[in-house]
Design an enzyme around this catalytic site. Sequence first.
Site, PDB file in Angstrom:
ATOM      1  N   ASP A  98       0.845  -1.195   0.000  1.00  0.00           N
ATOM      2  CA  ASP A  98       0.000   0.000   0.000  1.00  0.00           C
ATOM      3  C   ASP A  98       0.889   1.257   0.000  1.00  0.00           C
ATOM      4  O   ASP A  98       1.919   1.272  -0.651  1.00  0.00           O
ATOM      5  CB  ASP A  98      -0.912  -0.047   1.247  1.00  0.00           C
ATOM      6  CG  ASP A  98      -2.243   0.668   1.055  1.00  0.00           C
ATOM      7  OD1 ASP A  98      -2.227   1.909   0.955  1.00  0.00           O
ATOM      8  OD2 ASP A  98      -3.280  -0.013   1.033  1.00  0.00           O
ATOM      9  N   HIS A 152      -3.312   6.111   3.844  1.00  0.00           N
ATOM     10  CA  HIS A 152      -4.132   4.973   3.426  1.00  0.00           C
ATOM     11  C   HIS A 152      -3.594   3.652   3.967  1.00  0.00           C
ATOM     12  O   HIS A 152      -4.329   2.851   4.558  1.00  0.00           O
ATOM     13  CB  HIS A 152      -4.187   4.956   1.889  1.00  0.00           C
ATOM     14  CG  HIS A 152      -5.159   4.010   1.295  1.00  0.00           C
ATOM     15  ND1 HIS A 152      -4.844   2.690   1.011  1.00  0.00           N
ATOM     16  CD2 HIS A 152      -6.447   4.179   0.898  1.00  0.00           C
ATOM     17  CE1 HIS A 152      -5.889   2.103   0.465  1.00  0.00           C
ATOM     18  NE2 HIS A 152      -6.883   2.983   0.373  1.00  0.00           N
TER      19      HIS A 152
END
Length: 292
Positions: A22, A53
């Site tokens: 990510d 995130h």
Amino acid sequence: GVPRVWSEGGYRGQGIKIAIVDTGIDPDHPDFAGRIVAGKGFTSESYVDDNGHGTHVAGIAAGSGAASGGRYMGIAPEASLYIAKVLLADGSGMMSDVMAGIEWAVEQGVHVIGLSLGGPAPCDGTDALSETCDAAVEAGVVVCAAAGNQGPGPRTVGSPGCARRVITVGASTDDDTVASFSSRGPTGDNRVKPDIVFPGVNIISCRAKGTGMANVIDDYYTEASGTSMATPHAVGTAALLLQARPDLKPAQVRELMMATALSLNLDPNTQGAGRADVYKAFMAIAPAPEPT
């Protein structure tokens, strides 16, 4: 049903290695203290999260809830974390970096990989990223991938959610409907996707220091929605199931989640098998109690 798995089985992800591929992680967040085993940056040298995130996703899968007195605990709060930063501060990234992050995670010997990211829809699973994910599954790793947030129209699942062997995760709501934004199948080659849905609306999880992603709650937590938030629920669930039954193959983990899911009586290309019931999945494999 996760708290019942914690209380009745004592399973909290101990010994299970989770990779989050990510935007990185906040390595100083109290909810991950002592559990980030390895991290690598594929966009730069560092794996520190400059977007927010990845930290949010990691908290859902495996946050301990330390900074909230246990209130905002992830699914597998004692799992070990392996962090591949493959996306930039603005959330964008190169497919080649994502693939390299997956391959690194497999080399690290992780049990589960979470991919809360995706490319344009539709796709048929023959693209390089999908094939990299399928190869990771063939190597024995459970791969959970977000369906995408391009719903509610059909054929809105992008790569790697369209990969054949991954667990593709859509987003459900608190009242057991499927979120309108959750991408729908079928894939470009007419396979049913997603496989399952997990909660993905208004999810409170870890906030990376200095980031303002979504709806900030306080210094340590923020609230966000998306199939990105649903996917790490599946990642943590896989960790609990593998801790209970280490011999499970990735295909068996997927089948187990799907076979025990609660149907929301929607089209399979909207809900997959339905909304996961983690306790029911656990009970299906739980060792029988010793006779008294």
